[in-house]
Design a protein around this motif. Structure first.
Motif, PDB file in Angstrom:
ATOM      1  N   GLN A  73      38.962 -11.219  31.438  1.00 43.34           N
ATOM      2  CA  GLN A  73      40.374 -11.405  31.123  1.00 43.34           C
ATOM      3  C   GLN A  73      41.190 -11.624  32.402  1.00 43.34           C
ATOM      4  OE1 GLN A  73      41.878 -11.794  28.163  1.00 43.34           O
ATOM      5  NE2 GLN A  73      39.861 -11.704  27.211  1.00 43.34           N
ATOM      6  N   GLN A  74      40.893 -10.832  33.428  1.00 47.77           N
ATOM      7  CA  GLN A  74      41.593 -10.994  34.701  1.00 47.77           C
ATOM      8  C   GLN A  74      41.274 -12.355  35.323  1.00 47.77           C
ATOM      9  OE1 GLN A  74      40.409  -7.687  37.147  1.00 47.77           O
ATOM     10  NE2 GLN A  74      41.489  -6.167  35.898  1.00 47.77           N
TER      11      GLN A  74
ATOM     12  N   ASP B  24      29.476   0.267  28.057  1.00 50.83           N
ATOM     13  CA  ASP B  24      30.186   0.446  29.323  1.00 50.83           C
ATOM     14  C   ASP B  24      30.194  -0.862  30.113  1.00 50.83           C
ATOM     15  OD1 ASP B  24      30.610   3.160  28.760  1.00 50.83           O
ATOM     16  OD2 ASP B  24      28.657   3.702  29.597  1.00 50.83           O
ATOM     17  N   PHE B  25      29.031  -1.517  30.173  1.00 53.75           N
ATOM     18  CA  PHE B  25      28.956  -2.815  30.850  1.00 53.75           C
ATOM     19  C   PHE B  25      29.846  -3.835  30.140  1.00 53.75           C
ATOM     20  CE2 PHE B  25      24.368  -2.153  32.629  1.00 53.75           C
ATOM     21  CZ  PHE B  25      24.813  -1.024  33.303  1.00 53.75           C
ATOM     22  N   GLN B  26      29.849  -3.777  28.806  1.00 52.49           N
ATOM     23  CA  GLN B  26      30.633  -4.730  28.028  1.00 52.49           C
ATOM     24  C   GLN B  26      32.129  -4.573  28.294  1.00 52.49           C
ATOM     25  OE1 GLN B  26      29.508  -7.211  26.025  1.00 52.49           O
ATOM     26  NE2 GLN B  26      31.634  -7.856  25.765  1.00 52.49           N
ATOM     27  N   ALA B  27      32.587  -3.348  28.353  1.00 47.40           N
ATOM     28  CA  ALA B  27      34.010  -3.099  28.601  1.00 47.40           C
ATOM     29  C   ALA B  27      34.423  -3.646  29.963  1.00 47.40           C
ATOM     30  CB  ALA B  27      34.304  -1.603  28.513  1.00 47.40           C
ATOM     31  N   LYS B  28      33.574  -3.467  30.958  1.00 51.21           N
ATOM     32  CA  LYS B  28      33.885  -4.001  32.295  1.00 51.21           C
ATOM     33  C   LYS B  28      33.864  -5.521  32.288  1.00 51.21           C
ATOM     34  CE  LYS B  28      34.981  -3.158  36.550  1.00 51.21           C
ATOM     35  NZ  LYS B  28      36.242  -2.440  36.878  1.00 51.21           N
ATOM     36  N   ALA B  29      32.904  -6.097  31.587  1.00 53.41           N
ATOM     37  CA  ALA B  29      32.837  -7.560  31.498  1.00 53.41           C
ATOM     38  C   ALA B  29      34.091  -8.123  30.840  1.00 53.41           C
ATOM     39  CB  ALA B  29      31.586  -7.976  30.723  1.00 53.41           C
ATOM     40  N   ASP B  30      34.538  -7.486  29.758  1.00 50.43           N
ATOM     41  CA  ASP B  30      35.772  -7.929  29.086  1.00 50.43           C
ATOM     42  C   ASP B  30      36.966  -7.855  30.033  1.00 50.43           C
ATOM     43  OD1 ASP B  30      34.605  -8.500  26.622  1.00 50.43           O
ATOM     44  OD2 ASP B  30      34.800  -6.438  25.922  1.00 50.43           O
ATOM     45  N   GLU B  31      37.072  -6.752  30.743  1.00 49.56           N
ATOM     46  CA  GLU B  31      38.196  -6.562  31.663  1.00 49.56           C
ATOM     47  C   GLU B  31      38.213  -7.628  32.762  1.00 49.56           C
ATOM     48  OE1 GLU B  31      39.259  -3.533  35.315  1.00 49.56           O
ATOM     49  OE2 GLU B  31      38.142  -2.730  33.605  1.00 49.56           O
TER      50      GLU B  31
ATOM     51  N   VAL C   1      34.214  -7.511  47.248  1.00 48.68           N
ATOM     52  CA  VAL C   1      33.873  -6.340  46.424  1.00 48.68           C
ATOM     53  C   VAL C   1      33.615  -5.093  47.261  1.00 48.68           C
ATOM     54  CG1 VAL C   1      32.884  -7.857  44.680  1.00 48.68           C
ATOM     55  CG2 VAL C   1      31.375  -6.814  46.369  1.00 48.68           C
ATOM     56  N   GLY C   2      33.650  -5.223  48.587  1.00 50.04           N
ATOM     57  CA  GLY C   2      33.414  -4.061  49.425  1.00 50.04           C
ATOM     58  C   GLY C   2      31.949  -3.746  49.619  1.00 50.04           C
ATOM     59  N   GLY C   3      31.088  -4.756  49.525  1.00 51.92           N
ATOM     60  CA  GLY C   3      29.660  -4.564  49.759  1.00 51.92           C
ATOM     61  C   GLY C   3      28.889  -4.210  48.503  1.00 51.92           C
TER      62      GLY C   3
ATOM     63  N   VAL D 288      34.931 -18.199  40.291  1.00 51.17           N
ATOM     64  CA  VAL D 288      33.998 -17.453  39.448  1.00 51.17           C
ATOM     65  C   VAL D 288      33.261 -16.373  40.234  1.00 51.17           C
ATOM     66  CG1 VAL D 288      32.090 -17.660  37.815  1.00 51.17           C
ATOM     67  CG2 VAL D 288      33.709 -19.531  38.074  1.00 51.17           C
ATOM     68  N   GLY D 289      32.987 -16.651  41.515  1.00 48.07           N
ATOM     69  CA  GLY D 289      32.225 -15.714  42.333  1.00 48.07           C
ATOM     70  C   GLY D 289      32.762 -14.296  42.328  1.00 48.07           C
ATOM     71  N   PRO D 290      34.084 -14.084  42.487  1.00 43.95           N
ATOM     72  CA  PRO D 290      34.602 -12.711  42.478  1.00 43.95           C
ATOM     73  C   PRO D 290      34.351 -11.977  41.161  1.00 43.95           C
ATOM     74  CG  PRO D 290      36.184 -14.192  43.506  1.00 43.95           C
ATOM     75  CD  PRO D 290      35.113 -15.058  42.936  1.00 43.95           C
ATOM     76  N   VAL D 291      34.446 -12.665  40.041  1.00 42.32           N
ATOM     77  CA  VAL D 291      34.164 -12.029  38.750  1.00 42.32           C
ATOM     78  C   VAL D 291      32.712 -11.579  38.711  1.00 42.32           C
ATOM     79  CG1 VAL D 291      34.047 -12.374  36.247  1.00 42.32           C
ATOM     80  CG2 VAL D 291      35.929 -13.376  37.562  1.00 42.32           C
ATOM     81  N   TRP D 292      31.814 -12.476  39.120  1.00 46.48           N
ATOM     82  CA  TRP D 292      30.383 -12.128  39.157  1.00 46.48           C
ATOM     83  C   TRP D 292      30.131 -10.951  40.091  1.00 46.48           C
ATOM     84  CZ3 TRP D 292      27.034 -12.228  43.367  1.00 46.48           C
ATOM     85  CH2 TRP D 292      25.685 -12.061  43.075  1.00 46.48           C
ATOM     86  N   GLY D 293      30.725 -11.002  41.297  1.00 45.66           N
ATOM     87  CA  GLY D 293      30.479  -9.958  42.281  1.00 45.66           C
ATOM     88  C   GLY D 293      30.984  -8.594  41.835  1.00 45.66           C
ATOM     89  N   LYS D 294      32.188  -8.541  41.281  1.00 46.20           N
ATOM     90  CA  LYS D 294      32.751  -7.258  40.826  1.00 46.20           C
ATOM     91  C   LYS D 294      31.946  -6.691  39.667  1.00 46.20           C
ATOM     92  CE  LYS D 294      37.433  -8.524  42.270  1.00 46.20           C
ATOM     93  NZ  LYS D 294      38.799  -8.897  41.818  1.00 46.20           N
TER      94      LYS D 294
END
Length: 843
Positions: A323-324, A313-320, A653-655, A707-713
């Protein structure tokens, strides 16, 4: 005498004959016994363990992928296969299969005739002989001899004696090689047609059967036109033999080629086109298995079950998210590059062309270069794929070579101009890798795992590693005042180093917490200068897991650019280093494999258990930082997320549902950008940059913004269902209120800004902030000097020069607001901790 000799000869002859008879009987008996035992073995071919792929499972035992090499096999029952597959097989390979007992005279003579005429209709060996040759190790299939045929025939007869025809067919179809690294009908169907063998069409069955004789020449992906001819012949033969209706054969043939995908290439084997939900992590695990399973063990054939640490599940989110993120940063990079090119074309190219024409310098002429560049882009993007498909359709090898050269050029260009990235996340307490993304796309020509293998510069994300050394050695605290101003550092070789801050801004005196949270270069280098290279390198290398002396010497230069992260590390190493902070200073060793089972379910290796046992035996070696230092660093890095360079992420990310800490990093020329951060549960490192150095992402692309938004999300997602938790606070920590401008204790009646600060017990400040009194004295002194200067201007002319000189001298000695008293140490060292002693924590 002659008679005696004659009797002696007769006796010897009799003994010799007896010996030879005994020997013959013994050998025959041995052969018979061996044959009997081997017959027992061959009689149980259904019970033999075939080559099976190893299964790679995630932490919840969900399938990630399978590993296979020369034998990718999935067993399917003969009852589940379509009948036209059986008919296609016997038409192509053995038309007398249901009549013979393992050997066919007609097939043998037909094979001889095929060799004479050069036309292949079907093979000379029966299906049973072929199977026997693959089952028995003493049959060398590469040998073309009468001896091999005799041995093969013997075992074929035994198979026919002990098995039904359908048992032989089932074993044959599940065992034989179908090309491209796949064995067995199910694996072949999945690879070539991407569905089960149970759903094979008539034309597909014919195409697969053809692979048995020559999978190289008639490869459906590489040589579709060759296959098309022989496939049509085979379908016609099936119609002639009554195994298929003409209408069915024609319709299936047309449907096959109408939907054939000419754009799919055969540059990779089934191994690289396997279904894999985490290909970069799987490759990481495969490399680990190669080290763990050595000798006679084979991860591609022995059917191991590998239980890993990954969370799908974590992997699928990381891939998504990756890619974005990569799509956005690449779009921004291209837009910035285009603007730079337009500016260059408008401002500089006309001047260069004018110089080239005026002075006859053809070498610097740029006229026409844009057209050539655009033509190259059009060819690579639009024409080269068309040439590749045309080469397949018409079978023109020269065109195929041209297309391959075009792809190679495109790849080389892409490495310099395409932004790549990596993400890796660890569980703090165990080091378990829960997700890993090693790049934008995993394929046969792009297997480079940037998460584990890339050697890129961490930039400012490296700073916390030597800040930790300074905290550990009691050289600074979060409230230590450090001066942010222009400075020159001198390397050991005598070379000067004059760094600057981002955007060239200076803030004057700042506290260490702010210097780290806002990623200030000069204050950080002053910290490095204070602790020295030995201490910084010793702590940083242990945090990164670099222990070999020669490797340490290679990675860490003993020069001041080290403080700005001018070294080469992998994202996995950075995640490992940062995870030590929330893990109370204990070593975090990344691990991807929990344990391994053989095909019967018996546990044969437990890498995670072995790691834990080793750490328990050597607890002192595993403690890199004291728990108090680790907590101080965690607390300082929380400020980065609360109001520092990552302060905007909470809004993006909305907190967050729990505390976060981290650090951004941007290399000086904007070629590598980072965000590395952690929660009480997990640590995640994210990197964007180029595979080939020498390019810049542009000043708008920083670790915080890109990069920060990817890490935060990602961090918010993986903590969705976790119980909120605070960072563990050890004993030996004290909280003290200090003034925000000096880090000292506020005096009675102080009305300035204060803040609560954490300290290791014994390092908290003891002095009161006396800056108020200093500033009053400074202001009075300034006013007095100004009055004196005005008075001197009224003196006679002969004294005016002296007066002016005095006035200038007085003006030049004035102190800017915010500076500390002359007796304070940061005037000459740039670091002020409120104490005149060399060690500020002795009083």
């Amino acid at each position: 005498m002659a008679l005696f000799n004659k009797k002696k000869i007769i006796i010897r002859a009799v003994f010799g004959v007896c010996f030879l008879c005994a020997l013959a009987i013994g050998v025959s008996l041995g052969i018979v016994l061996a044959a009997t035992q081997n017959i027992r073995n061959i009689e149980s071919i259904g019970e033999q363990q075939p080559s099976l792929p190893s299964q790679i499972l995630d932490a919840e035992d969900r399938l990630i992928t399978e590993f296979f090499s020369d034998e990718k096999r999935e067993i399917v029952s003969i009852d589940e296969l379509p009948k036209h597959l059986i008919y296609a097989l016997i038409t192509r390979e053995d038309r007398d299969f249901f009549q013979h007992k393992g050997f066919s005279f007609r097939g043998t003579f037909r094979a001889l005739w095929n060799n004479v005429t050069g036309n292949y209709v079907s093979g000379g060996s029966t299906l049973t002989q072929q199977l026997a040759g693959h089952i028995r190790p003493e049959v060398d299939r590469t040998e073309i001899s009468i001896k091999r045929k005799i041995i093969e025939l013997w075992w074929a007869l035994q198979l026919e004696r002990s098995h039904t025809k359908y048992e032989i067919l089932e074993e044959y179809l599940n065992r034989m090689y179908f090309g491209s690294g796949v064995y067995g009908i199910e694996a072949a169907t999945q690879y070539y047609f991407e569905h089960s063998a149970r759903e094979l069409t008539l034309a597909e069955s014919a195409a697969l059967v053809i692979q048995l004789a020559n999978s190289v020449r008639y490869n459906p992906l590489k040589y579709p036109n060759r296959l098309k001819v022989i496939q049509r012949v085979l379908l016609d033969q099936m119609v002639e033999l009554g195994y298929a209706m003409r209408e069915d054969a024609d319709l299936s043939f047309e449907e096959y080629w109408n939907r054939f995908d000419y754009t799919r290439t055969s540059s990779s084997s089934a191994f690289f086109e396997r279904e894999d939900k985490a290909p970069y992590f799987s490759e990481y695990v495969r490399q680990q298995l190669d080290e763990l399973l050595y000798g006679s063990r084979n991860i591609y054939k022995d059917g191991y079950i590998v239980h890993t640490t990954l969370n799908l599940d974590f992997q699928a989110k990381a891939d998504e998210l990756m890619q974005q993120g990569l799509a956005e940063v690449n779009a921004s990079y291209r837009s910035t590059s285009d603007k730079r090119m337009v500016y260059t074309e408008q401002q500089f190219i006309p001047i260069i062309d004018l110089l080239a024409l005026g002075f006859n310098l053809d070498g610097i002429r740029v006229a026409g270069s844009k057209e050539r560049q655009n033509a190259r882009k059009v060819y690579q993007k639009n024409l080269n794929p068309v040439i590749d498909v045309a080469a397949l359709v018409f079978g023109i090898d020269e065109m195929k070579f041209t297309a391959q050269m075009g792809y190679a050029l495109e790849k080389k260009t892409s490495q310099r101009t395409t932004v790549e990235g990596a993400l890796v996340a660890l569980e703090n307490s165990s080091g378990r890798i829960v997700s890993m993304v090693g790049g934008s796309r995993f394929e046969s020509i792009n297997q480079f795992n940037r998460a584990a293998q890339a050697q890129v510069q961490p930039g400012s994300s490296f700073k916390p590693l030597y800040y930790a050394a300074a905290i550990e050695e009691r050289k600074i605290t979060p409230a230590t005042m450090i001066y942010d101003s222009p400075v020159v550092f001198w390397n050991d070789d005598g070379s000067p180093y004059s760094p600057s801050n981002y955007k060239g801004e200076w803030k004057g005196p700042v506290l260490a917490r702010e210097a780290l949270a806002r990623s200030m270069n000069i204050p950080s280098l002053r910290v490095l200068d204070r602790i020295g290279f030995d201490s910084a390198i010793r702590t940083s290398s242990r945090l990164l897991g670099i222990t070999a002396p020669d490797q340490i010497a290679k990675v860490f230069p003993r020069k001041y650019p080290l403080g700005l992260g001018i070294i080469s590390v992998a994202p996995l190493q950075m995640a490992r280093a940062f995870a030590v902070f929330p893990n109370q200073g204990r070593e975090v060793v990344p691990i991807g494999i929990r344990y391994i089972e053989d095909r019967s379910g018996a546990i044969i290796l437990e890498p995670e258990k072995d790691l834990r046992d080793g750490q328990r035996k050597n607890p002192h070696e595993a403690q890199i930082l004291s728990p108090q230092t680790a907590y101080i660093m965690t607390n300082m890095l929380q400020s980065t997320v609360e109001w520092g360079t990552l302060g905007h992420i909470k809004r993006v990310v909305g907190g967050f549902t729990m505390p976060m800490a981290g650090k951004t990093g941007t290399v000086q020329n904007w070629s590598d950008i980072w965000t590395v951060g952690f929660s009480p549960y997990y640590t995640t490192a994210v990197w964007f940059g180029f595979d080939q150095p020498g390019n810049s992402l542009g000043v708008s692309q920083t670790g915080a913004l890109a990069v920060g938004p990817v890490w935060g999300k990602y961090m918010k997602f993986i903590h969705t269902n976790l119980e909120p938790r605070s960072f563990q606070r050890p004993e030996g920590i004290v909280e003290v209120t200090v003034t925000s401008r000096s880090g000292l204790l506020p005096p009675p009646g102080y009305e300035g800004k204060t803040q609560k600060e954490v300290f290791i017990v014994g390092t908290e400040p003891k002095r009161l902030d006396d800056f108020v009194e200093f500033e009053k004295n400074r202001d009075d002194l300034t006013l007095q000097r100004l009055m004196d200067s005005l008075t001197l201007q009224e003196l006679p002319v002969q004294d005016s020069s002296a007066a002016s000189a005095g006035g200038l001298r007085l003006d030049s000695s004035l102190l800017d607001e915010g500076q500390s008293p002359p007796q304070d140490s940061f005037f000459n060292r740039g670091v002020y901790d409120g104490s005149p002693q060399e060690n500020p924590f002795l009083d």
